[in-house]
Design a protein around this motif. Sequence first.
Motif, mmCIF file in Angstrom:
data_model
loop_
_atom_site.group_PDB
_atom_site.id
_atom_site.type_symbol
_atom_site.label_atom_id
_atom_site.label_comp_id
_atom_site.label_asym_id
_atom_site.label_seq_id
_atom_site.Cartn_x
_atom_site.Cartn_y
_atom_site.Cartn_z
ATOM 1 N N VAL A 134 -10.891 2.243 -1.540
ATOM 2 C CA VAL A 134 -9.496 2.657 -1.395
ATOM 3 C C VAL A 134 -8.634 1.980 -2.458
ATOM 4 C CG1 VAL A 134 -7.494 2.598 0.142
ATOM 5 C CG2 VAL A 134 -9.755 3.001 1.082
ATOM 6 N N TYR A 135 -8.937 0.722 -2.755
ATOM 7 C CA TYR A 135 -8.139 -0.029 -3.718
ATOM 8 C C TYR A 135 -8.408 0.423 -5.157
ATOM 9 C CZ TYR A 135 -7.491 -2.760 0.458
ATOM 10 O OH TYR A 135 -7.201 -3.146 1.735
ATOM 11 N N ALA A 136 -9.531 1.096 -5.396
ATOM 12 C CA ALA A 136 -9.772 1.669 -6.707
ATOM 13 C C ALA A 136 -8.854 2.886 -6.916
ATOM 14 C CB ALA A 136 -11.227 2.080 -6.852
ATOM 15 N N CYS A 137 -8.601 3.611 -5.837
ATOM 16 C CA CYS A 137 -7.694 4.761 -5.905
ATOM 17 C C CYS A 137 -6.239 4.326 -5.966
ATOM 18 C CB CYS A 137 -7.897 5.663 -4.699
ATOM 19 S SG CYS A 137 -9.491 6.453 -4.589
ATOM 20 N N PHE A 138 -5.877 3.377 -5.110
ATOM 21 C CA PHE A 138 -4.488 2.948 -4.980
ATOM 22 C C PHE A 138 -4.409 1.429 -5.077
ATOM 23 C CE2 PHE A 138 -5.023 6.860 -2.502
ATOM 24 C CZ PHE A 138 -4.106 7.689 -3.145
ATOM 25 N N PRO A 139 -4.351 0.876 -6.286
ATOM 26 C CA PRO A 139 -4.299 -0.567 -6.447
ATOM 27 C C PRO A 139 -3.058 -1.227 -5.859
ATOM 28 C CG PRO A 139 -4.456 0.540 -8.580
ATOM 29 C CD PRO A 139 -4.402 1.591 -7.536
ATOM 30 N N HIS A 140 -1.990 -0.449 -5.669
ATOM 31 C CA HIS A 140 -0.766 -1.016 -5.117
ATOM 32 C C HIS A 140 -0.906 -1.416 -3.642
ATOM 33 C CE1 HIS A 140 -0.283 3.095 -3.632
ATOM 34 N NE2 HIS A 140 0.569 2.604 -2.742
ATOM 35 N N LEU A 141 -1.993 -0.959 -2.979
ATOM 36 C CA LEU A 141 -2.204 -1.314 -1.576
ATOM 37 C C LEU A 141 -2.740 -2.734 -1.401
ATOM 38 C CD1 LEU A 141 -3.748 1.992 -0.162
ATOM 39 C CD2 LEU A 141 -1.385 1.184 0.015
ATOM 40 N N GLN A 142 -3.300 -3.298 -2.475
ATOM 41 C CA GLN A 142 -3.795 -4.679 -2.380
ATOM 42 C C GLN A 142 -2.616 -5.621 -2.233
ATOM 43 O OE1 GLN A 142 -6.088 -5.061 -5.966
ATOM 44 N NE2 GLN A 142 -8.003 -4.684 -4.875
ATOM 45 N N LYS A 143 -2.803 -6.602 -1.378
ATOM 46 C CA LYS A 143 -1.694 -7.549 -1.153
ATOM 47 C C LYS A 143 -1.915 -8.831 -1.860
ATOM 48 C CE LYS A 143 -0.383 -5.398 3.114
ATOM 49 N NZ LYS A 143 -0.219 -5.460 4.505
ATOM 50 N N THR B 263 2.711 7.037 3.182
ATOM 51 C CA THR B 263 2.299 5.817 3.867
ATOM 52 C C THR B 263 0.903 5.393 3.430
ATOM 53 O OG1 THR B 263 1.355 7.064 5.703
ATOM 54 C CG2 THR B 263 3.662 6.418 5.895
ATOM 55 N N GLU B 264 0.552 4.170 3.784
ATOM 56 C CA GLU B 264 -0.776 3.645 3.467
ATOM 57 C C GLU B 264 -1.853 4.459 4.176
ATOM 58 O OE1 GLU B 264 -3.325 -0.484 3.974
ATOM 59 O OE2 GLU B 264 -1.144 -0.557 4.117
ATOM 60 N N VAL B 265 -1.545 4.954 5.360
ATOM 61 C CA VAL B 265 -2.501 5.762 6.122
ATOM 62 C C VAL B 265 -2.866 7.024 5.346
ATOM 63 C CG1 VAL B 265 -2.830 7.053 8.263
ATOM 64 C CG2 VAL B 265 -1.657 4.861 8.317
ATOM 65 N N LYS B 266 -1.858 7.681 4.778
ATOM 66 C CA LYS B 266 -2.117 8.896 3.994
ATOM 67 C C LYS B 266 -2.924 8.586 2.738
ATOM 68 C CE LYS B 266 -0.114 12.088 6.397
ATOM 69 N NZ LYS B 266 -0.875 13.188 6.988
ATOM 70 N N CYS B 267 -2.668 7.446 2.124
ATOM 71 C CA CYS B 267 -3.434 7.049 0.939
ATOM 72 C C CYS B 267 -4.897 6.822 1.313
ATOM 73 C CB CYS B 267 -2.839 5.790 0.328
ATOM 74 S SG CYS B 267 -1.220 6.033 -0.413
ATOM 75 N N ARG B 268 -5.107 6.136 2.425
ATOM 76 C CA ARG B 268 -6.481 5.895 2.888
ATOM 77 C C ARG B 268 -7.172 7.200 3.267
ATOM 78 N NH1 ARG B 268 -7.821 0.681 3.660
ATOM 79 N NH2 ARG B 268 -6.132 -0.844 3.661
ATOM 80 N N GLU B 269 -6.424 8.111 3.866
ATOM 81 C CA GLU B 269 -6.963 9.421 4.238
ATOM 82 C C GLU B 269 -7.412 10.184 2.990
ATOM 83 O OE1 GLU B 269 -4.748 13.230 5.901
ATOM 84 O OE2 GLU B 269 -4.743 11.594 7.358
ATOM 85 N N HIS B 270 -6.601 10.158 1.955
ATOM 86 C CA HIS B 270 -6.950 10.831 0.700
ATOM 87 C C HIS B 270 -8.203 10.212 0.095
ATOM 88 C CE1 HIS B 270 -6.615 12.477 -3.364
ATOM 89 N NE2 HIS B 270 -6.795 11.244 -3.803
ATOM 90 N N ALA B 271 -8.243 8.883 0.053
ATOM 91 C CA ALA B 271 -9.391 8.197 -0.548
ATOM 92 C C ALA B 271 -10.669 8.499 0.230
ATOM 93 C CB ALA B 271 -9.132 6.695 -0.591
ATOM 94 N N GLY B 272 -10.581 8.531 1.548
ATOM 95 C CA GLY B 272 -11.759 8.813 2.365
ATOM 96 C C GLY B 272 -12.248 10.244 2.221
ATOM 97 N N ALA B 273 -11.318 11.186 2.088
ATOM 98 C CA ALA B 273 -11.689 12.598 2.011
ATOM 99 C C ALA B 273 -12.131 13.008 0.603
ATOM 100 C CB ALA B 273 -10.509 13.467 2.450
ATOM 101 N N LYS B 274 -11.414 12.543 -0.399
ATOM 102 C CA LYS B 274 -11.679 12.996 -1.767
ATOM 103 C C LYS B 274 -12.634 12.094 -2.541
ATOM 104 C CE LYS B 274 -8.637 16.337 -1.564
ATOM 105 N NZ LYS B 274 -8.908 17.748 -1.741
ATOM 106 N N HIS B 275 -12.633 10.799 -2.220
ATOM 107 C CA HIS B 275 -13.447 9.843 -2.971
ATOM 108 C C HIS B 275 -14.210 8.913 -2.026
ATOM 109 C CE1 HIS B 275 -10.725 11.308 -6.037
ATOM 110 N NE2 HIS B 275 -9.703 10.785 -5.395
ATOM 111 N N PRO B 276 -15.158 9.454 -1.270
ATOM 112 C CA PRO B 276 -15.852 8.615 -0.283
ATOM 113 C C PRO B 276 -16.677 7.485 -0.915
ATOM 114 C CG PRO B 276 -16.878 10.767 -0.427
ATOM 115 C CD PRO B 276 -15.633 10.817 -1.261
#
Length: 77
Positions: free
Chosen positions: A68-77, A51-64
């Motif tokens: 978030v969109y640099a980590c997961f560009p597919h989340l941009q709408k 889910t998007e929540v898990k992607c955001r969680e990963h970005a916040g924990a691993k790449h503060p």
Amino acid sequence: MGGGNGQKAKMAREKNLEKQKGAKGSQLESNKKAMSIQCKVCMQTFICTTTEVKCREHAGAKHPKSDVYACFPHLQK
């Protein structure tokens, strides 16, 4: 004379056993194929149902420091 209930049950059990034999095995290969989401910063892969929540969680924990969109560009709408 036809077969009795005992014979029918035995045949059904054997038939079901053969069906289950084909389904057994390792799911490792199918799990690898399902890992379709990838963090663009660290290249860690995630299963397609993430889910998007898990992607955001990963970005916040691993790449503060990264967005978030640099980590997961597919989340941009």
